[in-house]
Design a protein around this motif. Structure first.
Motif, PDB file in Angstrom:
ATOM      1  N   GLY A  74       1.127   6.606  -6.931  1.00 29.13           N
ATOM      2  CA  GLY A  74      -0.008   7.493  -7.219  1.00 29.13           C
ATOM      3  C   GLY A  74       0.346   8.953  -7.047  1.00 29.13           C
ATOM      4  N   ILE A  75       1.087   9.285  -5.999  1.00 27.12           N
ATOM      5  CA  ILE A  75       1.508  10.671  -5.781  1.00 27.12           C
ATOM      6  C   ILE A  75       2.458  11.106  -6.899  1.00 27.12           C
ATOM      7  N   GLY A  76       3.376  10.246  -7.289  1.00 29.58           N
ATOM      8  CA  GLY A  76       4.302  10.568  -8.378  1.00 29.58           C
ATOM      9  C   GLY A  76       3.581  10.784  -9.696  1.00 29.58           C
ATOM     10  N   THR A 118       0.432  11.627 -10.145  1.00 30.53           N
ATOM     11  CA  THR A 118      -0.364  12.852 -10.054  1.00 30.53           C
ATOM     12  C   THR A 118       0.519  14.081 -10.259  1.00 30.53           C
ATOM     13  N   GLY A 119       1.698  14.086  -9.661  1.00 33.39           N
ATOM     14  CA  GLY A 119       2.625  15.203  -9.856  1.00 33.39           C
ATOM     15  C   GLY A 119       3.070  15.321 -11.298  1.00 33.39           C
ATOM     16  N   TRP A 120       3.390  14.183 -11.935  1.00 35.51           N
ATOM     17  CA  TRP A 120       3.809  14.199 -13.336  1.00 35.51           C
ATOM     18  C   TRP A 120       2.693  14.695 -14.235  1.00 35.51           C
ATOM     19  N   LEU A 121       1.459  14.226 -13.994  1.00 35.73           N
ATOM     20  CA  LEU A 121       0.319  14.645 -14.799  1.00 35.73           C
ATOM     21  C   LEU A 121       0.054  16.139 -14.637  1.00 35.73           C
ATOM     22  N   ALA A 122       0.141  16.648 -13.411  1.00 32.83           N
ATOM     23  CA  ALA A 122      -0.062  18.077 -13.180  1.00 32.83           C
ATOM     24  C   ALA A 122       1.042  18.888 -13.859  1.00 32.83           C
ATOM     25  N   PRO A 167       0.809  -1.219   0.000  1.00 29.33           N
ATOM     26  CA  PRO A 167       0.000   0.000   0.000  1.00 29.33           C
ATOM     27  C   PRO A 167       0.843   1.271   0.000  1.00 29.33           C
ATOM     28  N   GLY A 168       1.952   1.264   0.736  1.00 28.36           N
ATOM     29  CA  GLY A 168       2.820   2.432   0.763  1.00 28.36           C
ATOM     30  C   GLY A 168       3.463   2.699  -0.591  1.00 28.36           C
TER      31      GLY A 168
END
Length: 160
Positions: free
Chosen positions: A124-126, A128-132, A117-118
């Motif tokens: 997921g955080i990575g 999301t940052g790349w997509l933004a 999970p970690g």
């Protein structure tokens, strides 16, 4: 109808009074004092009373439980009547529900594994940052994303 409700309520009150009158006084510490409502709760639990009342406001009468169907039900009924292959749509719906339960089971099984999970949260955080960064950081990229969203929306809705 009101007479039956009155009899049911009065019978319940008589049952509670009978339970209270049969109780013997007990000398217990104050924290353990027996409450008659706890003893008689089982006798009163199955009593139901119904009342029919027209609630009047200043200019209108509000009726509870009107027979008019909501518009969404009418829309769904019309769409269902237009379908040619109702069995296929029903099978797809059932398959979708089964797939949802299966996916929920797989996700909960993955969630119980140590470290996974970690790691998935970091991925997921990575992402999301790349997509933004890729779509929202520059004005040209942002405009292209907005146009793509509008195009996809019009394809789904059917607006030209």
């Amino acid at each position: 109808m009101a007479m039956a409700a009155t009899l049911s309520v009065s019978a319940a009150i008589a049952s509670v009074n009978a339970c209270v009158s049969r109780m013997q006084p007990v000398s217990l510490p104050q924290a353990l004092v027996f409450s008659p409502t706890l003893h008689c709760r089982r006798n009163v639990r199955n009593v139901a009373a119904m009342a029919t009342v027209d609630v009047e406001t200043s200019t209108e009468v509000v009726t509870i439980g009107s027979s008019e169907t909501p518009e969404i039900v009418k829309t769904i009924t019309e769409a269902w009547d237009k379908l040619d292959d109702k069995y296929a749509v029903t099978a797809l719906g059932v398959a979708g529900i089964v797939a949802l339960f299966a996916a929920s089971g797989v996700i909960s099984a993955i969630d119980r594994l140590p470290l996974v999970p970690g790691v998935l949260e970091l991925v997921g955080i990575g992402y999301t940052g790349w997509l933004a960064y890729r779509n929202l950081f520059l004005t040209d990229d942002r405009q292209a994303l907005i146009e793509k969203i509008k195009c996809t929306y019009s394809d789904i809705i059917g607006d030209e």
